[in-house]
Each structure stands twice: as structure tokens, then as C-alpha cells.
Write a protein that holds these residues in place. Structure first.
Motif, PDB file in Angstrom:
ATOM      1  N   CYS A 111       0.841  -1.198   0.000  1.00 44.34           N
ATOM      2  CA  CYS A 111       0.000   0.000   0.000  1.00 44.34           C
ATOM      3  C   CYS A 111       0.877   1.249   0.000  1.00 44.34           C
ATOM      4  O   CYS A 111       2.084   1.166   0.254  1.00 44.34           O
ATOM      5  CB  CYS A 111      -0.875  -0.020   1.256  1.00 44.34           C
ATOM      6  N   PRO A 112       0.281   2.414  -0.248  1.00 39.61           N
ATOM      7  CA  PRO A 112       1.070   3.645  -0.183  1.00 39.61           C
ATOM      8  C   PRO A 112       1.651   3.834   1.221  1.00 39.61           C
ATOM      9  O   PRO A 112       0.977   3.564   2.214  1.00 39.61           O
ATOM     10  CB  PRO A 112       0.050   4.733  -0.523  1.00 39.61           C
ATOM     11  N   ASN A 113       2.888   4.259   1.284  1.00 35.43           N
ATOM     12  CA  ASN A 113       3.611   4.323   2.559  1.00 35.43           C
ATOM     13  C   ASN A 113       2.952   5.267   3.575  1.00 35.43           C
ATOM     14  O   ASN A 113       2.644   4.858   4.694  1.00 35.43           O
ATOM     15  CB  ASN A 113       5.058   4.754   2.290  1.00 35.43           C
ATOM     16  N   ASN A 114       2.758   6.499   3.181  1.00 34.81           N
ATOM     17  CA  ASN A 114       2.130   7.486   4.085  1.00 34.81           C
ATOM     18  C   ASN A 114       2.666   7.425   5.509  1.00 34.81           C
ATOM     19  O   ASN A 114       1.901   7.438   6.474  1.00 34.81           O
ATOM     20  CB  ASN A 114       0.605   7.283   4.118  1.00 34.81           C
ATOM     21  N   GLY A 115       3.976   7.305   5.641  1.00 42.69           N
ATOM     22  CA  GLY A 115       4.586   7.345   6.970  1.00 42.69           C
ATOM     23  C   GLY A 115       4.804   6.005   7.641  1.00 42.69           C
ATOM     24  O   GLY A 115       5.409   5.947   8.717  1.00 42.69           O
ATOM     25  N   ALA A 116       4.327   4.915   7.039  1.00 40.25           N
ATOM     26  CA  ALA A 116       4.482   3.598   7.677  1.00 40.25           C
ATOM     27  C   ALA A 116       5.964   3.263   7.891  1.00 40.25           C
ATOM     28  O   ALA A 116       6.351   2.728   8.925  1.00 40.25           O
ATOM     29  CB  ALA A 116       3.796   2.520   6.849  1.00 40.25           C
ATOM     30  N   ILE A 117       6.785   3.567   6.883  1.00 42.08           N
ATOM     31  CA  ILE A 117       8.242   3.505   7.067  1.00 42.08           C
ATOM     32  C   ILE A 117       8.675   4.968   7.120  1.00 42.08           C
ATOM     33  O   ILE A 117       8.530   5.700   6.144  1.00 42.08           O
ATOM     34  CB  ILE A 117       8.942   2.774   5.899  1.00 42.08           C
ATOM     35  N   SER A 118       9.178   5.405   8.261  1.00 42.27           N
ATOM     36  CA  SER A 118       9.264   6.855   8.499  1.00 42.27           C
ATOM     37  C   SER A 118      10.201   7.572   7.536  1.00 42.27           C
ATOM     38  O   SER A 118      10.006   8.750   7.254  1.00 42.27           O
ATOM     39  CB  SER A 118       9.660   7.125   9.946  1.00 42.27           C
ATOM     40  N   ASN A 119      11.236   6.862   7.042  1.00 45.67           N
ATOM     41  CA  ASN A 119      12.173   7.543   6.141  1.00 45.67           C
ATOM     42  C   ASN A 119      12.027   7.126   4.671  1.00 45.67           C
ATOM     43  O   ASN A 119      12.987   7.134   3.914  1.00 45.67           O
ATOM     44  CB  ASN A 119      13.619   7.352   6.625  1.00 45.67           C
ATOM     45  N   MET A 120      10.803   6.744   4.292  1.00 48.85           N
ATOM     46  CA  MET A 120      10.496   6.542   2.863  1.00 48.85           C
ATOM     47  C   MET A 120       9.420   7.555   2.454  1.00 48.85           C
ATOM     48  O   MET A 120       8.644   8.018   3.289  1.00 48.85           O
ATOM     49  CB  MET A 120       9.969   5.128   2.615  1.00 48.85           C
ATOM     50  N   ASP A 121       9.372   7.841   1.151  1.00 45.00           N
ATOM     51  CA  ASP A 121       8.407   8.844   0.670  1.00 45.00           C
ATOM     52  C   ASP A 121       6.966   8.403   0.936  1.00 45.00           C
ATOM     53  O   ASP A 121       6.667   7.210   0.889  1.00 45.00           O
ATOM     54  CB  ASP A 121       8.560   9.049  -0.844  1.00 45.00           C
ATOM     55  N   PRO A 122       6.068   9.357   1.164  1.00 46.86           N
ATOM     56  CA  PRO A 122       4.657   8.995   1.398  1.00 46.86           C
ATOM     57  C   PRO A 122       4.052   8.221   0.227  1.00 46.86           C
ATOM     58  O   PRO A 122       3.210   7.350   0.432  1.00 46.86           O
ATOM     59  CB  PRO A 122       3.946  10.340   1.548  1.00 46.86           C
ATOM     60  N   ASP A 123       4.476   8.501  -1.000  1.00 48.61           N
ATOM     61  CA  ASP A 123       3.848   7.847  -2.149  1.00 48.61           C
ATOM     62  C   ASP A 123       4.580   6.580  -2.591  1.00 48.61           C
ATOM     63  O   ASP A 123       4.288   6.032  -3.644  1.00 48.61           O
ATOM     64  CB  ASP A 123       3.694   8.830  -3.312  1.00 48.61           C
ATOM     65  N   SER A 124       5.531   6.099  -1.789  1.00 47.92           N
ATOM     66  CA  SER A 124       6.156   4.807  -2.115  1.00 47.92           C
ATOM     67  C   SER A 124       5.145   3.702  -1.836  1.00 47.92           C
ATOM     68  O   SER A 124       4.435   3.759  -0.836  1.00 47.92           O
ATOM     69  CB  SER A 124       7.343   4.513  -1.183  1.00 47.92           C
TER      70      SER A 124
END
Ligand code: NAD
Ligand code: G6P
Ligand code: MN
Length: 445
Positions: A346-359
Motif C-alpha cells: 500500500c502507499p507508505n504514508n509514513g508507515a516507514i518513516s524515512n520513505m516517501d509517502p507515495d512509495s
């Protein structure tokens, strides 16, 4: 339980995984009661072979569930609660080429990784988008659980092209790895494991593995085992595991040594050791050939046997498989709003704090009637973040190529990939892939 009986359609009814899934659905009727099961496929003949055998299975074991199969989208997607996405665009013929073309140039030839995985992803996008549109048109309240690969690329296409669609893209690989972890630790199954995991699809790491009941940290025990044996369990546990999967699970011992703080998804081997993969591959006999000689033969042979015998007594799917059991668990969680934790792409939106939100990332999420709620997993290590940035850029470039019909973007995707050593090699592979993918890819200009 809510008293409701559900209607499910399997898109890709002719899939080798279909009969196993059906048997697991039947076994789960107390947990997930159904009123209707349908198959949809665009290959009438392939689906019929599975459909006729399943007809007998259903008559014997679940006559209360209405069963049918069709190649008509309107019939298939009308009046359903769940759409299961199990299609392989281009079927095994194209998978074989995904594997063999890169190997011709000394590059990893694999279903969902490297150039083959990107080629497969580009084929899947239009077909999955079409299925989503049919679902939205004919059953607007339905959920699609998609496991048609290449998941990372399909999920990125869904994010961009159908951002509000009720689609969840999932993978069973971490479940398989976790089931092995459970066996290594003397537990019954992956259900006994709690975890923190982050990454991309077929590209991730466990930060934490615990005994779900006691909270015991299992990482020390697992690391001790994995450094020598990978996720290979052996014995009775692995009595039906094919040799190429054995090699994969054993190779995890080497993958693990790249970062002893975490435990790797077994697919990391293709990115850490692409030269080893190529050296150990037979360009004339790849995984597709093994499946044709093994799984496909077994599944279609068994279907034929059932149809001839007119009964499905003692069929090979009476023992459930992890893959289908997992999918039943997921639809159950959505149907009954259990908010159980599984992994989603799914779109990251902060789930992995140092990856882009749209990853697009693969992270734990709570599954319920509202779909998924991804969880915060913390920060990716520097090594992992570097790897992910490169890989997810390739995945995004493939979707750029789809949207813009761009040769340049697809070339960049191949050239950037960790499995490809040189842009000139990337070009040769792409140029070989274009004519054979013509029926499925947009025309790349
Ligand atoms: P398969 O070739 O046996 O079956 C796929 C079926 O899809 C075929 O019957 C084919 O005719 C049909 N199909 C192809 N294009 C279609 C379209 N546009 N519309 C409708 N049907 C179409 O493949 P398989 O090995 O059973 O795998 C099925 C899918 O599941 C693949 O995408 C595979 O990569 C995926 N898979 C994913 C996971 C996961 O963890 N995400 C695990 C296992 C399999
Ligand atoms: C795992 C992965 C799937 C992949 C499959 C390939 O289940 O999670 O995404 O499609 O392996 O297995 P196969 O037996 O077809 O090579
Ligand atoms: Mn997968």
C-alpha cells in the motif's frame, strides 16, 4: 458472525491455485459462509478443465453454494462481495520468456524480480485495471483481494490510476517464511508468530519476531538457526518442497549475513546475489519448465481424474495449503471486521518513516470492513533504504512507461535495476521483450 452469506468470484479461474483455494473455502464454511462461488477467466478451455472438476467437488461437499464459471465479465462480476485476483497475463508462455530472455544476456531470469518481473508487471496493469472497473460497475460494494503479480507494480498502478478502488494487494511469501520461523522455533504455524516487518513486495526484512502468546523474542533463536540453514526446515515439514525452493530457502543463510540485525524475505537473494543466480540457472530449463512438469501437470491431471471418476473423493487438495488458507483468513477479517494483522502492499504514508509517502511498501496492516489500516514500522536501516529507493524507482518507472507509452522509461527501469549490470544490456533485453509482449504492453515509443 453477521448472518450474511457471501458471494465470491475468482478472476483467473483457470489458475493452478484455484482448486486448493476452493477446498479451503469449503472447509471454512463455519467461519466464512458462502452462497455463491464463480470463476472468471479469459481462457475458456483452461478454465473449463478446472471448472468441471470443481463442479463435482462443490456438488459433493458444498451443494448449498451455487457454483458457475464464465468468460463473460458482466455475469462474473455482478452480485459479488469479493473478487479474488489470480490472473497471469500471458500465462506460462510469457513467464517462460520473462525468465529466458534476461538469462540470454547473463541477467537474472525470474518471475517477479529483475527485467522479467518488470515485464510481467507491465502486462498485468491493464488487465487488473479492467477487472477493477468491472467490479466497480457491477458490484460497487465489493472488495478485490489481488495477488496477481508483479504486485509492487500493480499496486503502484492502482495507487495512481484507481486511488479510491477497494483493492488490497497481497503476497503470501512472508507467510511462508513466518511459517518456517514457527517450525524452527517449535511452534505450530505462522498464526503463532507476531512480527514487525517492512520493505517492498518480495523485498523486505523482519525487525521483530515474537511468540504471539508469550511475547518471547524469537529473533536470537532464529538468527542462530538462519545463519547456517536459512529458512530450510527439512524433514516432514519439507517433504513436498521442490528442489528449487529448497535452494531458495537455504540461500537465506547468505542473505541474512548482509544484515544480521534483521531477517530477510527469501526474495532478497535475487538482488544480493544476481551473479550466483545466473551461474546456477539453466537458460533452457527455468522455473516455468519445472512448473509445467510438476504443478501444472499435477493440478490438471487431478482435475481430469476427478471428472473421469465423477467423484472428488480423496483428492490432492484435501490437505490445505498456506497460500489459500491465508487468503481465506484475509477475506474473513474484512467480512467480519476483525482488524487482524496481515501484510499489505500500500502507499507508505509514513508507515516507514524515512520513505516517501507515495512509495508502495509492504508493511503490517490491520484488515477490517474499512479495508486496511497500515501500521507504523519505524525507520528503515540505511542499507535497506538505499536498496528500496532503487527498487521502488524501477517500479515507478514501469508505471510511467505504461502511462506515457514510453520506451525511455522502461529502459531506465531496466537499467536502474540492481540485477542489470549495464544500460546496453538493459537495452538488449528490452528490445527482445518488446515484440513478444506486443499483445499485452502498450506500444512503447
Ligand atoms: P496460471 O497461469 O495457472 O493461472 C492464471 C489464469 O489467469 C489462467 O487461467 C489465465 O487464462 C488467466 N488469465 C490471464 N489473463 C487473464 C485476464 N486478463 N483475465 C482473466 N483471466 C486471465 O497462474 P498461477 O501460477 O496459478 O498464478 C496466478 C497468479 O497468482 C499469478 O499472477 C501469480 O503470479 C500469482 N501468485 C501470487 C502470489 C502472491 O503471493 N502474491 C502467490 C502465488 C501466485
Ligand atoms: C511465492 C510468491 C508469489 C510467486 C510464487 C512463485 O508464493 O509470493 O508471488 O508467484 O511464489 O512460485 P512458483 O512456484 O510459481 O515459482
Ligand atoms: Mn508474492
Amino acid at each position: 458472525m453477521n448472518g450474511k452469506k457471501y458471494s465470491v468470484v475468482i478472476a483467473g479461474g483457470g489458475s493452478t491455485f484455484t482448486p486448493g483455494f476452493v477446498l479451503d473455502l469449503i472447509k471454512s464454511q463455519d467461519k466464512f459462509p458462502m452462497r455463491q462461488l464463480k470463476f472468471y477467466d479469459n481462457d475458456e478451455e483452461r478454465q473449463r478443465k478446472i471448472g468441471e472438476a470443481v463442479k463435482i467437488i462443490m456438488k459433493e461437499r458444498a451443494p448449498q453454494i451455487k457454483f458457475s464459471y464464465t468468460t463473460d465479465p458482466k455475469e462474473a462480476f455482478t452480485d459479488v462481495d469479493f473478487v479474488m485476483g489470480s490472473i497471469r497475463v500471458g500465462k506460462y508462455h510469457m513467464r517462460s520468456l520473462d525468465e529466458k530472455i534476461p538469462l540470454k544476456y547473463g541477467v537474472n531470469g525470474q518471475e517477479t524480480t529483475g527485467p522479467g518481473g518488470m515485464a510481467y508487471g507491465l502486462r498485468s496493469i491493464p488487465a487488473i485495471i479492467q477487472i477493477i472497473d468491472w467490479m466497480q460497475e457491477y458490484s460497487p460494494n465489493a472488495w478485490m483481494i489481488n495477488y496477481s503479480n508483479t504486485i509492487a507494480i500493480v499496486a503502484e498502478a492502482c495507487r495512481r490510476l484507481r486511488p479510491n478502488a477497494k483493492v488490497i494487494n497481497i503476497c503470501d511469501m512472508p507467510i511462508d517464511d513466518m511459517d518456517r520461523m514457527a517450525a524452527i522455533c517449535g511452534l505450530d504455524s505462522w498464526h503463532d508468530i507476531d512480527f514487525n516487518y517492512y520493505g517492498l513486495n518480495h523485498f523486505g526484512w523482519w525487525k521483530e519476531v515474537r511468540n504471539k502468546k508469550t511475547g518471547e523474542d524469537l529473533m536470537p533463536k532464529l538468527k542462530e538457526y538462519v545463519k547456517d540453514h536459512g529458512y530450510w526446515v527439512g524433514g516432514d515439514y519439507d517433504k513436498d518442497t521442490e528442489p528449487s525452493w529448497e535452494a531458495t530457502f537455504r540461500k537465506v543463510a547468505d542473505d541474512y549475513k548482509m544484515d544480521p540485525e534483521t531477517l530477510p524475505n527469501n526474495y532478497m537473494q535475487y538482488y544480493y546475489f544476481p551473479q550466483y543466480e545466473v551461474a546456477n540457472a539453466d537458460p533452457k530449463h527455468t522455473r516455468t519448465d519445472e512448473i509445467r512438469e510438476h504443478r501444472q501437470k499435477i493440478v490438471f491431471g487431478e482435475c481430469e481424474r476427478i471428472v473421469k471418476a465423477g467423484t472428488a473423493k480423496n483428492n490432492i487438495w484435501d490437505i490445505s495449503g498456506l497460500h489459500s488458507e491465508y487468503i481465506v483468513d484475509i477475506i474473513h477479517a474484512i467480512a467480519y471486521n476483525t482488524h487482524e494483522k496481515f501484510l499489505a502492499n500500500c502507499p507508505n504514508n509514513g508507515a516507514i518513516s524515512n520513505m516517501d509517502p507515495d512509495s508502495i511498501v509492504e508493511v503490517p496492516a490491520l484488515f477490517g470492513a474499512d479495508g486496511i489500516q497500515p501500521m507504523a514500522t519505524g525507520k528503515a536501516g540505511r542499507f535497506q533504504r538505499g536498496l528500496m529507493m532503487e527498487q521502488q524507482t524501477c517500479e515507478k518507472l514501469v508505471v510511467d512507461a505504461y502511462e506515457q507509452h514510453s520506451y525511455q522509461k522502461m529502459l531506465q527501469a531496466f537499467a536502474l535495476n540492481k540485477t542489470v549490470p549495464d544500460a546496453s544490456v538493459a537495452k538488449k533485453i528490452l528490445d527482445d521483450m518488446i515484440p513478444v509482449n506486443a499483445p499485452y504492453w502498450p506500444e512503447l515509443k
